[in-house]
Design an enzyme around this catalytic site. Structure first.
Site, mmCIF file in Angstrom:
data_model
loop_
_atom_site.group_PDB
_atom_site.id
_atom_site.type_symbol
_atom_site.label_atom_id
_atom_site.label_comp_id
_atom_site.label_asym_id
_atom_site.label_seq_id
_atom_site.Cartn_x
_atom_site.Cartn_y
_atom_site.Cartn_z
ATOM 1 N N LYS A 5 0.833 -1.190 0.000
ATOM 2 C CA LYS A 5 0.000 0.000 0.000
ATOM 3 C C LYS A 5 0.880 1.258 0.000
ATOM 4 O O LYS A 5 0.693 2.159 -0.790
ATOM 5 C CB LYS A 5 -0.898 -0.039 1.234
ATOM 6 C CG LYS A 5 -1.855 1.103 1.377
ATOM 7 C CD LYS A 5 -2.802 0.839 2.549
ATOM 8 C CE LYS A 5 -3.537 2.084 2.953
ATOM 9 N NZ LYS A 5 -4.424 1.855 4.097
ATOM 10 N N GLU A 29 10.490 -4.654 4.653
ATOM 11 C CA GLU A 29 10.596 -6.043 4.200
ATOM 12 C C GLU A 29 10.278 -6.152 2.713
ATOM 13 O O GLU A 29 10.996 -6.793 1.947
ATOM 14 C CB GLU A 29 9.612 -6.940 4.979
ATOM 15 C CG GLU A 29 9.918 -7.113 6.457
ATOM 16 C CD GLU A 29 9.315 -6.046 7.336
ATOM 17 O OE1 GLU A 29 8.988 -4.938 6.831
ATOM 18 O OE2 GLU A 29 9.176 -6.305 8.542
ATOM 19 N N GLY A 67 -4.884 -2.289 5.413
ATOM 20 C CA GLY A 67 -4.094 -3.422 4.927
ATOM 21 C C GLY A 67 -4.768 -4.765 5.175
ATOM 22 O O GLY A 67 -4.894 -5.602 4.277
ATOM 23 N N ARG A 68 -5.237 -4.969 6.400
ATOM 24 C CA ARG A 68 -5.831 -6.280 6.732
ATOM 25 C C ARG A 68 -7.252 -6.424 6.198
ATOM 26 O O ARG A 68 -7.890 -7.453 6.414
ATOM 27 C CB ARG A 68 -5.764 -6.513 8.241
ATOM 28 C CG ARG A 68 -6.395 -5.419 9.069
ATOM 29 C CD ARG A 68 -6.022 -5.572 10.533
ATOM 30 N NE ARG A 68 -6.442 -4.454 11.363
ATOM 31 C CZ ARG A 68 -5.772 -3.312 11.495
ATOM 32 N NH1 ARG A 68 -4.662 -3.114 10.817
ATOM 33 N NH2 ARG A 68 -6.215 -2.349 12.283
ATOM 34 N N GLU A 117 -4.839 -7.423 15.163
ATOM 35 C CA GLU A 117 -4.348 -6.088 14.833
ATOM 36 C C GLU A 117 -5.513 -5.096 14.925
ATOM 37 O O GLU A 117 -5.320 -3.924 15.198
ATOM 38 C CB GLU A 117 -3.724 -6.075 13.432
ATOM 39 C CG GLU A 117 -2.679 -4.977 13.271
ATOM 40 C CD GLU A 117 -1.917 -5.041 11.963
ATOM 41 O OE1 GLU A 117 -2.514 -5.373 10.934
ATOM 42 O OE2 GLU A 117 -0.713 -4.741 11.970
ATOM 43 N N HIS A 153 -4.945 -34.181 17.193
ATOM 44 C CA HIS A 153 -3.842 -35.041 17.630
ATOM 45 C C HIS A 153 -2.729 -34.234 18.276
ATOM 46 O O HIS A 153 -1.617 -34.730 18.448
ATOM 47 C CB HIS A 153 -3.317 -35.848 16.444
ATOM 48 C CG HIS A 153 -4.374 -36.748 15.886
ATOM 49 N ND1 HIS A 153 -4.517 -38.057 16.278
ATOM 50 C CD2 HIS A 153 -5.384 -36.487 15.018
ATOM 51 C CE1 HIS A 153 -5.563 -38.580 15.646
ATOM 52 N NE2 HIS A 153 -6.108 -37.647 14.884
ATOM 53 N N LYS A 173 9.382 -0.975 14.613
ATOM 54 C CA LYS A 173 9.935 -0.576 13.311
ATOM 55 C C LYS A 173 10.964 0.526 13.503
ATOM 56 O O LYS A 173 12.049 0.500 12.924
ATOM 57 C CB LYS A 173 8.820 -0.025 12.417
ATOM 58 C CG LYS A 173 7.917 -1.038 11.791
ATOM 59 C CD LYS A 173 7.122 -0.318 10.697
ATOM 60 C CE LYS A 173 5.832 -1.022 10.394
ATOM 61 N NZ LYS A 173 4.954 -0.249 9.511
#
Ligand code: G6Q
Length: 544
Positions: free
Chosen positions: A209, A215, A271-272, A357, A388, A508
């Site tokens: 965005k 990253e 973003g999410r 978030e 399991h 950050k």
């Protein structure tokens, strides 16, 4: 900002507290025994999703009071404000209009007097045209070969949605193409994603965005070097092998991607909440424009249901209210999401960002303390695998873990007895959690007395079961929108801003301070003694 009331100050909250004292001692065994129709009554079917919420520790009165609380907390007004394009993300002064991303052509959603829906469809049409060219082989790489591999580079909201949707809808994907997702700044992620790919046939989708994320930019530069080097060192190769998804045209151009190959979205898409925007380009490349549009129609159907259905018959509202019930009254700190569908293996990871978030906040919109617990920790794995491993704790541990089971009637891979076995297990787990096994039952079976406490299941462990017909693109859209609006419902009750994420900022900033320090030399380290020691030790490990 006017001062608001904490949710705990509403009369319905106090009524719920008193009511909780009564409900917490009631066992699901008794609640089911008192009402033989409970399992059919406390169920709701809407937009193709059947929600059985009867195995929750609730009575009719619980729902009545929770709905009352939603009214007192202004949920209706909050929903309307979102759909009206108000700047409900107050700390970033932004509207929150992911619902516009899936509005049908011809619909109208206004932001500052402008209908944003035509802009959404303009981008969707460009994406579709591009996806068709890639999928048909009409778009050629720098050396004239067709594109067979797509690598999405993004992180957080620009990765989790695309990768989850790709995995979820793999059944519908172009099987002659390879899709990879690179997110981590750990070089291993990139190295492993491309190690068997031919650059001449590879397209990188740089999804960011802001187009500034450390990253993603690091991986994008590495990808560009990798690609150019393998294609004869010609920088012109970038134009045929890189496209961007972003809101930042300037940064895209600076990176060297022609803005004609950029797909935009807007600051009113968080973003999410962006997997159905241009951020979904990799998804569309995989499943094709028609399936992508079907997914959007699924989202939209849930949006309309959320906006219109009365709260007590509203899937996301009910699920959100139940989450509040357990988080705040039972003080259950987590929710497990357990899809009995292998294709949904990344769904819990996707939901972790969406839920945590959004609702991992401790102050209200007006800056005052929330005054109660907020977003629970979401976690999970597909069934039956989880059975399991960690289900032990859900069945017999000391923590109460409300569970969401998700299952589909029709298998996408109908092989032998598999699907019946899968579904038998999901139904059995809900049953076992709710009803358990009593010492009397164990003794009647002849269990040795000393083993009885170990083998007792107290039961009374709550779950929702979501049963859908088949995992289609539309079904996925409905499921994601269901959780989006459940999160919204929770946030509205707690009066928090679900749409900012200041909590990710500090790390950050500190990381960017540490980066140059890792090189060694330079000025004295000015951190705490622990951080200083770790940096020095790392330098030694790297021979600096
Ligand atoms: C999501 C967050 C965050 C964001 C990533 C990637 O709601 O804001 O996860 O999506 O930090 O950001 P960019 O898309 O700007 O690279």
């Amino acid at each position: 900002m006017t001062t608001m009331q904490s949710v705990t100050a509403h009369p319905a909250w106090r009524a719920l507290q008193a009511h909780y004292e009564d409900v917490r001692d009631q066992h699901l065994r008794a609640l089911f025994a008192q009402d033989p129709k409970r399992g059919e009554r406390l169920a709701l079917e809407a937009v193709g999703i059947y929600l059985d919420y009867s195995k929750n520790r609730i009575t009719d009165e619980t729902i009545r009071l929770l709905v009352e609380l939603a009214g007192q907390a202004g949920l209706r007004e909050r929903i309307d404000a979102m759909f009206r394009g108000e700047r409900i993300n107050v700390t970033e002064q932004r509207a929150v209009l992911h619902v516009a991303l899936r509005a049908p052509r011809g619909a109208s959603i206004l932001l500052d007097g402008e209908n944003v829906v035509p802009r959404v469809h303009e981008v969707l049409d460009r994406m579709a045209e591009f996806a068709d060219r890639i999928r048909s082989g009409a778009w050629l790489g720098h050396t004239g070969r067709r594109i067979r591999n797509v690598v999405n580079i993004g992180i957080g909201g620009s990765d989790l949605g695309p990768v989850m949707a790709y995995e979820a809808l793999r059944h519908y994907s172009a099987r002659d193409m390879t899709f990879r997702f690179v997110s981590n700044v750990d070089g291993t992620d990139f190295a492993e994603a491309v190690q068997d790919l031919d650059a001449a046939e590879t397209l990188f989708v740089v999804a960011s965005k802001t187009f500034t994320t450390l990253e993603t930019m690091t991986n994008a530069h590495t990808a560009r070097d990798w690609c150019v080097e393998r294609l004869g060192g010609d920088e012109h190769a970038v134009a045929r092998h890189f496209v961007a998804v972003s809101t930042n045209a300037q940064a895209v151009a600076k990176f060297g991607i022609d803005t004609a190959n950029m797909f935009g979205f807007w600051d009113w898409v968080g973003g999410r909440y962006s997997m159905d925007s241009a951020i979904g380009l990799a998804t569309m490349l995989a499943i094709g424009p028609e399936n992508f549009r079907a997914m959007l129609a699924g989202f939209h159907a849930m949006d309309e249901h959320f906006r219109e259905a009365p709260f007590e018959r509203n899937l996301p509202v009910l699920m959100g209210l139940l989450t509040v019930w357990y988080a705040n009254f039972f003080r259950a700190p987590t929710v497990a999401v357990l899809p009995y569908e292998q294709y949904l293996k990344r769904f819990p990871a996707y939901l972790q960002q969406l839920t945590m978030e959004s609702n991992g906040k401790s102050v209200r919109l007006d800056g005052g303390p929330v005054g109660c617990d907020t977003g629970p920790v979401y976690w999970g794995e597909p069934g039956t695998n989880g059975q399991h491993s960690f289900y032990q704790l859900i069945h017999q541990g000391t923590h109460l873990v409300p569970c969401d089971f998700i299952a589909f009637g029709q298998p996408l891979n109908p092989i032998g007895p598999h699907h019946d076995l899968l579904l038998a297990n999901v139904f059995a787990q809900g049953e076992a959690l709710a009803f358990g096994k009593t010492p009397a039952e164990l003794r009647a079976e002849g269990t040795a007395e000393w083993l009885v406490p170990h083998r007792t299941f107290e039961g009374n462990r709550p779950s929702n079961t979501l049963l859908l017909e088949r995992l289609t693109p539309a079904a996925l859209g409905k499921l994601v929108a269901l959780y989006e609006h459940s999160v919204f419902t929770q946030g509205a009750l707690w009066q928090i801003n679900c749409f900012d994420q200041w909590g990710v900022e500090l790390g950050k900033v500190l990381a960017s301070r540490i980066v140059p320090e890792l090189a060694g030399g330079g000025a004295e380290l000015g951190h705490d003694s622990s951080t200083n020691a770790l940096i020095r030790r790392y330098r030694r490990l790297r021979g600096r």
